[in-house]
Design an enzyme around this catalytic site. Structure first.
Site, PDB file in Angstrom:
ATOM      1  N   THR A 225       0.835  -1.211   0.000  1.00  0.00           N
ATOM      2  CA  THR A 225       0.000   0.000   0.000  1.00  0.00           C
ATOM      3  C   THR A 225       0.868   1.259   0.000  1.00  0.00           C
ATOM      4  O   THR A 225       0.732   2.130  -0.866  1.00  0.00           O
ATOM      5  CB  THR A 225      -0.918   0.003   1.246  1.00  0.00           C
ATOM      6  OG1 THR A 225      -1.665  -1.210   1.251  1.00  0.00           O
ATOM      7  CG2 THR A 225      -1.860   1.191   1.243  1.00  0.00           C
ATOM      8  N   VAL A 226       1.780   1.373   0.976  1.00  0.00           N
ATOM      9  CA  VAL A 226       2.567   2.609   1.104  1.00  0.00           C
ATOM     10  C   VAL A 226       3.670   2.667   0.038  1.00  0.00           C
ATOM     11  O   VAL A 226       3.912   3.725  -0.549  1.00  0.00           O
ATOM     12  CB  VAL A 226       3.166   2.732   2.530  1.00  0.00           C
ATOM     13  CG1 VAL A 226       3.965   4.020   2.655  1.00  0.00           C
ATOM     14  CG2 VAL A 226       2.054   2.691   3.576  1.00  0.00           C
TER      15      VAL A 226
ATOM     16  N   LYS B 166       6.848   2.437  12.433  1.00  0.00           N
ATOM     17  CA  LYS B 166       6.771   2.911  13.837  1.00  0.00           C
ATOM     18  C   LYS B 166       7.222   1.850  14.826  1.00  0.00           C
ATOM     19  O   LYS B 166       7.836   2.152  15.851  1.00  0.00           O
ATOM     20  CB  LYS B 166       5.359   3.377  14.161  1.00  0.00           C
ATOM     21  CG  LYS B 166       4.246   2.385  13.856  1.00  0.00           C
ATOM     22  CD  LYS B 166       3.605   2.668  12.523  1.00  0.00           C
ATOM     23  CE  LYS B 166       2.794   1.493  12.032  1.00  0.00           C
ATOM     24  NZ  LYS B 166       1.759   1.860  11.100  1.00  0.00           N
TER      25      LYS B 166
ATOM     26  N   GLU C  29      -3.050  -2.742  10.288  1.00  0.00           N
ATOM     27  CA  GLU C  29      -1.735  -3.378  10.316  1.00  0.00           C
ATOM     28  C   GLU C  29      -1.857  -4.816   9.808  1.00  0.00           C
ATOM     29  O   GLU C  29      -2.947  -5.404   9.832  1.00  0.00           O
ATOM     30  CB  GLU C  29      -1.214  -3.409  11.757  1.00  0.00           C
ATOM     31  CG  GLU C  29      -0.899  -2.050  12.333  1.00  0.00           C
ATOM     32  CD  GLU C  29       0.094  -1.286  11.486  1.00  0.00           C
ATOM     33  OE1 GLU C  29       1.232  -1.729  11.354  1.00  0.00           O
ATOM     34  OE2 GLU C  29      -0.277  -0.235  10.933  1.00  0.00           O
TER      35      GLU C  29
ATOM     36  N   LYS D  55       3.528   4.729  18.265  1.00  0.00           N
ATOM     37  CA  LYS D  55       3.571   6.128  17.814  1.00  0.00           C
ATOM     38  C   LYS D  55       3.707   7.080  19.008  1.00  0.00           C
ATOM     39  O   LYS D  55       4.439   8.072  18.945  1.00  0.00           O
ATOM     40  CB  LYS D  55       2.304   6.435  17.009  1.00  0.00           C
ATOM     41  CG  LYS D  55       2.217   5.621  15.717  1.00  0.00           C
ATOM     42  CD  LYS D  55       0.823   5.678  15.111  1.00  0.00           C
ATOM     43  CE  LYS D  55       0.726   4.879  13.819  1.00  0.00           C
ATOM     44  NZ  LYS D  55      -0.657   4.690  13.362  1.00  0.00           N
TER      45      LYS D  55
END
Ligand code: HSE
Length: 436
Positions: A13-14, A105, A190, A205
């Protein structure tokens, strides 16, 4: 000037979003940096599944180590996620003298200290804006924009999936599992969605935000973590009736006893702007001594919002990579030698208000017993509501809100209340913050 050469690890996705934004906005980015940012090598588990880089001159590989060891690559972008092999790959990239940009993260919260140390020794940069709150430039805001302030506290909605679930439960009466499945399909959740619903993702985070805010080492193991999996529609509705919203918040606060780092469901007054942050959106409210309160809002997950932060880091690294190491922004905002080992407050000593709900016998003296126990434990009650028993039932629902109390007093009081014959089952307790 020669292009800055980028190696991408991960085209999910990212990673896909990052490649798309780099290609689509390449001219605009080059105008900002003064040179092009060019992806020269990309690795993904199933390279045949990706189409974004088809027809380009980018080297494609299924072995992430080949990106890290590619002599052509200046900056390695780690978008694999998780602890391992991400950690080993990032450390190898640093060892090879490459700068690193990561959205991970978990990696920074758990292994950031070791990774930053290795990067400092090699004179390379590790940038991680996308690790917190997706597209919101919150790391840059705290590390640079608020650098003249003493930060007092921050409170953030920093898990998009959890916020999406709570919002859909409240607005549409949807089931928890059904909303979670949608969040997974949309690429927000996630790989292990318990990280979202049990608060672990938010705790990663929050750990990072606390270090950036107070100049303390990264200490994920000391961040108190509670998720949203036990929140019921009943409490969401009662909160609403009382003028509150239930949000999953990450809170970091400097107190006389030390730093509080906690992640948990929280009632907040519905009139606060942050109470109205819905769906997958994230927001972070920061209270600092000079500027007062500032609020940062935006998409906390998703392909292009997260890519926006990754590409901003690439721009920053490209601008700084030829500078003297002493002229760069310290990776945690504070100089490494100036990090302070300030005490972290244990959960027993947190100071917060509470919403409690219990099922009680509907007869004289029960409310008096409960309020006596609260008084004996130094707990002041701000509001009490009794809901009459449903047809055919003998137990009434008692809801109380307390003023600011020390958490261990609440634990003592609740164990006594739960032991009363007139109280059925466990008392539901949710922390409450006014954020004023
Ligand atoms: N699972 C995360 C979230 C993705 O839902 O916020 C962004 O870190």
């Amino acid at each position: 000037m020669q292009a800055v050469k980028i190696g991408l690890m991960g085209l999910g996705t990212v990673g896909g979003g990052t490649a798309t934004v780099l290609i689509r906005n390449c001219e605009e980015i080059a105008r900002r940096v003064g040179r092009k940012l060019e992806v020269v090598h990309a690795a993904a588990r199933d390279i045949a599944d990706q189409t974004i880089l088809d027809g380009s001159k980018v080297k494609l590989s299924e072995d992430a180590a080949s990106v890290v060891n590619d002599p052509d690559v200046d900056i390695v972008v780690e978008l694999i996620g998780g602890y391992s092999p991400a950690k080993e790959l990032v450390l190898q990239a640093i060892e090879n003298g490459k700068h690193v940009v990561t959205a991970n993260k978990a990696l920074i919260a758990m292994h950031g200290t070791e990774i930053f140390k290795a990067a400092e020794a090699k004179g390379v940069i590790v940038a991680y804006e996308a690790a917190v709150a997706g597209g919101i430039p919150i790391i840059k805001a705290i590390r640079e924009g608020l650098a003249g302030n003493k930060i007092e506290w921050l409170a953030g909605i920093i898990n998009g999936t959890g916020n999406f679930i709570l919002t859909e439960m409240r607005d549409k009466g949807r089931d928890f599992d059904d909303v979670l499945k949608e969040a997974q399909a949309l690429g927000y959740a996630e790989a292990d969605p318990t990280f979202d619903v049990e608060g672990i993702d938010a705790a990663h985070k929050l750990t990072i935000l606390a270090s950036l805010s107070f100049g303390i080492p990264l200490q994920f193991d000391k961040t108190f973590t509670e998720g949203i999996s036990k929140i019921t529609r009943e409490d969401v509705n009662f909160a609403e009736e009382l003028g509150y919203r239930i949000k999953h918040l990450g809170i970091a606060r400097k107190t006389d006893k030390g730093i509080e780092m906690r992640v948990h469901p929280t009632l907040i007054p519905e009139k606060r702007l942050i109470a109205n942050v819905d769906g997958v959106m994230n927001a972070v409210l920061v209270k600092a001594d000079a500027v007062g309160s500032t609020l940062y809002y935006g998409a906390g997950a998703g392909a292009e919002p997260t890519a926006s932060a990754v590409v901003a880091d690439l721009v920053d690294v490209a601008r700084a990579m030829d500078s003297d190491v002493n002229d760069r922004v310290a990776m945690l905002g504070f100089q490494p030698a100036s990090l302070q080992d300030t005490a972290v407050v244990s959960a027993d000593d947190f100071e917060t208000s509470y919403y409690v709900r219990m099922l009680a016998d509907d007869r004289p003296g029960v409310l008096a017993d409960v309020t006596r126990i609260f008084a004996d434990n130094d707990i002041s009650i701000e509001a009490v509501i009794q809901k009459e028993p449903d047809e055919g039932q003998t137990r009434a629902c008692l809801i109380m809100m307390t003023s600011l109390i020390v958490e261990k007093n609440m634990s003592k009081a609740l164990s006594k209340i739960e032991a009363l014959d007139s109280i059925e089952g466990d008392v539901v307790k949710i922390r409450l913050e006014h954020l004023s």
